[in-house]
Design an enzyme around this catalytic site. Structure first.
Site, short mmCIF file in Angstrom:
data_model
loop_
_atom_site.label_atom_id
_atom_site.label_comp_id
_atom_site.label_asym_id
_atom_site.label_seq_id
_atom_site.Cartn_x
_atom_site.Cartn_y
_atom_site.Cartn_z
N ARG A 130 0.67 -1.30 0.25
CA ARG A 130 0.05 0.21 -0.01
C ARG A 130 0.97 1.33 -0.12
NH1 ARG A 130 -4.65 0.69 4.63
NH2 ARG A 130 -2.69 1.02 5.59
N LYS A 232 -3.00 6.48 1.51
CA LYS A 232 -2.61 7.09 2.97
C LYS A 232 -1.85 8.20 3.00
CE LYS A 232 -2.80 4.69 7.48
NZ LYS A 232 -4.09 4.99 7.75
N GLU A 268 -16.51 6.46 4.28
CA GLU A 268 -15.84 5.78 5.76
C GLU A 268 -15.74 6.78 6.63
OE1 GLU A 268 -11.35 5.88 5.38
OE2 GLU A 268 -11.73 5.75 3.41
#
Length: 385
Positions: A130, A232, A268
């Site tokens: 990621r 992220k 989210e």
């Protein structure tokens, strides 16, 4: 470029039980607040020797540990060998890319101590993958999967006395990749720093394992199509602070965000993914570029299938909350957290929080794997020697 799944699978197998040499022998430098003047080499600590921490009062806050890991490279180069150093402040240029243009991403993973004294990481290769994906989006070089996992393992081993006893929490590990080179015009930084630090933690929310009360704030959105909501990056988090503060002032635990285009579909929570349960069906918003591909999310989806649940990733209208039996959140920091209520347009929707609960069944399996209480037949855990 993110490496192929076949390579990742073979690499994970080689990492599961690999040991590593210490890189502390030649270090001398700053001693952190956590470290005493007589800080010892980590290999001299016995397996049952702990830092001076009141584990029963541990929350989710920073407790500086002994060591961190640092590795650097230039814009057009690859990361080379890094090193452990004592946890300390870092020196950075006022014109660093991360300070001026937010060129930075981070990861989060945990190390757990098992009942028989082993130290386990949970799917660190997924964090590495990621980070590579996020680095590509943010025009940054990234450590390889091997470099990332080795750095995490070394950091955890060096701080092993800070890993809480079984059942008392975890060692939260924070890998960071930031543009530290000086840059004035809007462009990628000329130099990058990858570092890893750690802190013992327990429950993320002040409610502990009690159900959360979420608030849907239609004024703010977390991410929009074409943006960076699916990676992220550090730039995704400061913008939600105002929404969180406003929700907490009103007595809520956190904010559940809707999509930026229609203001109709669930996306989210500020720091975690969302799931809804109706009968035997578990649903979560589909990955569409605005939702973070959570590693706990991915793991829960697979565990739920193993338990016989019908799992779906789809666009979830906010109106579906009215028919849900349960709602829960997932994330590295939060684990699996039940939701007791969601308030939307002054309407409070409550969910089941007692008797037989799906979230608790999935949580028990997840934590069992992470802490070695359940045999890992998936190759998800990495033992540190």
């Amino acid at each position: 470029m993110v490496q192929g799944s076949s390579y990742i699978c073979s690499l994970v197998q080689s990492l599961r039980s690999a040991s590593f040499p210490s890189k502390l022998a030649n270090y001398s430098g700053y001693t952190s607040r956590a470290a005493s003047n007589s800080l010892r080499h980590p290999s001299t600590y016995s397996e049952d020797e702990y830092a001076d921490v009141d584990w029963d009062k541990l929350g989710f806050g920073l407790t500086p540990t002994d060591y961190m890991y640092v590795m650097r490279c230039s814009k057009d180069d690859n990361f080379k060998e890094g090193r452990l150093s004592r946890y300390a402040n870092i020196e950075i240029s006022p014109s660093a890319g991360v300070l001026n243009y937010g060129q930075g991403i981070y990861e989060g993973t945990k190390a757990n101590r098992t009942e028989d004294g082993r130290i386990l990481l949970f799917r660190p290769d997924q964090n590495a993958t990621r980070m590579m994906h996020g680095a590509e989006r943010m025009c940054m070089p990234s450590p390889s999967i091997q470099q990332f996992v080795d750095a995490v393992k070394e950091t955890v081993f060096a701080n092993k006395r800070w890993i809480p006893p079984p059942g008392k929490g975890s060692l939260y590990v924070r890998p960071l990749l930031v543009g530290t080179g000086p840059i004035l015009g809007l462009a990628p930084a000329p130099e990058y720093t990858f570092l890893v630090y750690a802190s013992p933690v327990r429950n993320y929310f002040k409610e502990g394992t009690a159900p959360l009360n979420l608030y849907i704030d239609e004024e703010f959105v977390r991410a929009s199509p074409g943006g960076a909501g699916g990676v992220k990056t550090i730039t995704n988090y400061a913008p939600v602070l105002k929404a969180i503060a406003r929700a907490k002032d009103r007595g809520f635990s956190d904010v559940l965000y809707l999509d930026a285009v229609n203001r109709k579909y669930l996306e989210e929570v500020s720091s975690c993914n969302i799931f809804i349960v109706k009968g035997n069906r578990i649903s979560t918003p589909a990955i569409s570029g605005t939702i973070l591909q959570g590693i706990t999310r991915k793991s829960i989806l697979e565990i739920a299938r193993d338990h016989g649940y019908q799992v779906e990733e789809r666009a979830i209208p906010v109106d579906d909350l009215g028919d849900a039996d349960e709602v829960f959140c997932t994330g590295t920091a939060v684990g699996v957290a039940p939701v007791g209520s969601i308030t939307h347009r002054n309407r409070r929707i409550e969910f089941k929080t007692e008797s037989s609960l799906v979230w608790k069944e999935l949580y028990t399996t997840l934590v069992g794997l992470q802490t070695g209480r359940i045999e890992d037949k998936k190759g998800w855990t990495v033992e540190i020697h």
